[in-house]
Enzyme design. Sequence first.
Site, PDB file in Angstrom:
ATOM      1  N   CYS A 235       0.725  -1.238  -0.007  1.00 23.92           N
ATOM      2  CA  CYS A 235       0.163   0.249  -0.087  1.00 23.92           C
ATOM      3  C   CYS A 235       0.950   1.254   0.031  1.00 23.92           C
ATOM      4  O   CYS A 235       1.445   1.525   1.075  1.00 23.92           O
ATOM      5  CB  CYS A 235      -0.864   0.001   1.306  1.00 23.92           C
ATOM      6  SG  CYS A 235      -2.070   1.339   1.290  1.00 23.92           S
TER       7      CYS A 235
ATOM      8  N   CYS B 287      -0.519   4.345   2.434  1.00 21.38           N
ATOM      9  CA  CYS B 287      -0.787   4.170   3.800  1.00 21.38           C
ATOM     10  C   CYS B 287      -0.396   2.906   4.208  1.00 21.38           C
ATOM     11  O   CYS B 287       0.802   2.368   4.135  1.00 21.38           O
ATOM     12  CB  CYS B 287      -2.119   4.752   4.198  1.00 21.38           C
ATOM     13  SG  CYS B 287      -3.589   3.966   3.368  1.00 21.38           S
ATOM     14  N   SER B 288      -1.345   2.222   4.495  1.00 23.89           N
ATOM     15  CA  SER B 288      -1.125   0.650   5.017  1.00 23.89           C
ATOM     16  C   SER B 288      -2.424  -0.016   4.807  1.00 23.89           C
ATOM     17  O   SER B 288      -2.713  -0.892   5.751  1.00 23.89           O
ATOM     18  CB  SER B 288      -0.918   0.596   6.498  1.00 23.89           C
ATOM     19  OG  SER B 288      -1.551   1.440   7.558  1.00 23.89           O
ATOM     20  N   CYS B 289      -3.237  -0.031   3.777  1.00 25.44           N
ATOM     21  CA  CYS B 289      -4.493  -0.702   3.803  1.00 25.44           C
ATOM     22  C   CYS B 289      -4.040  -2.262   3.598  1.00 25.44           C
ATOM     23  O   CYS B 289      -3.200  -2.626   3.079  1.00 25.44           O
ATOM     24  CB  CYS B 289      -5.221  -0.121   2.193  1.00 25.44           C
ATOM     25  SG  CYS B 289      -5.604   1.562   2.059  1.00 25.44           S
TER      26      CYS B 289
END
Length: 212
Positions: A113, A116-118
């Site tokens: 990702c 961000c950090s999906c």
Amino acid sequence: MSAHDHDHNDHDHHHDNHFTDMEARVKALETVLTEKGLIDPAAIDAIVETYETKIGPRNGARVVAKAWTDAEFSDWLKRDATAAIASLGYTGRQGEHMRAVFNTADTHNLVVCTLCSCYPWSVLGLPPVWYKAPPYRSRAVIDPRGVLAEFGLTLSEDKRIRVWDSTAELRYLVVPERPAGADGLNEVELVELVTRDSMIGTGLALSPEALR
């Protein structure tokens, strides 16, 4: 950052210094409770690690094992991963819209990702720290072969590496290749061969010998 260090030194990585409001509140609460002696940070870390590497990824491992043993389910997973995964009871926030990408003899898939950090919580549990770290998020796209090598995964030069950028709207599950020597194992036994990293693409499924 050496991505290969993630198994042992997650907390040594350099992270973003900018937390969301919720993350900042959690950090502040944890600091206060620790100072008052009400919680043990080591115990919290152990719980988080359990959810990251054991409880959460078991859901995804069951999805993969079923795809390995059930051709109809595998086809459904390719066509509509969201529905196929939901049929096993794995759905909810951070995993509403899914796509399964299958590793083959010619192609290896890697998920990142970049913004961000999906991450698909419903099938993989909590995201590992290294997945959220800026070095992984940037280098996985620029130099995926080098990043995989740092995880200990060296692929042949003729194998294509396809990088999938997870978003808030769509998250990915890598279905690793079924390892050699696993043809005689049943679905329950196959679950034990599927690791969290193999479903992100930074690793491969374990060989049956690794469990003996």
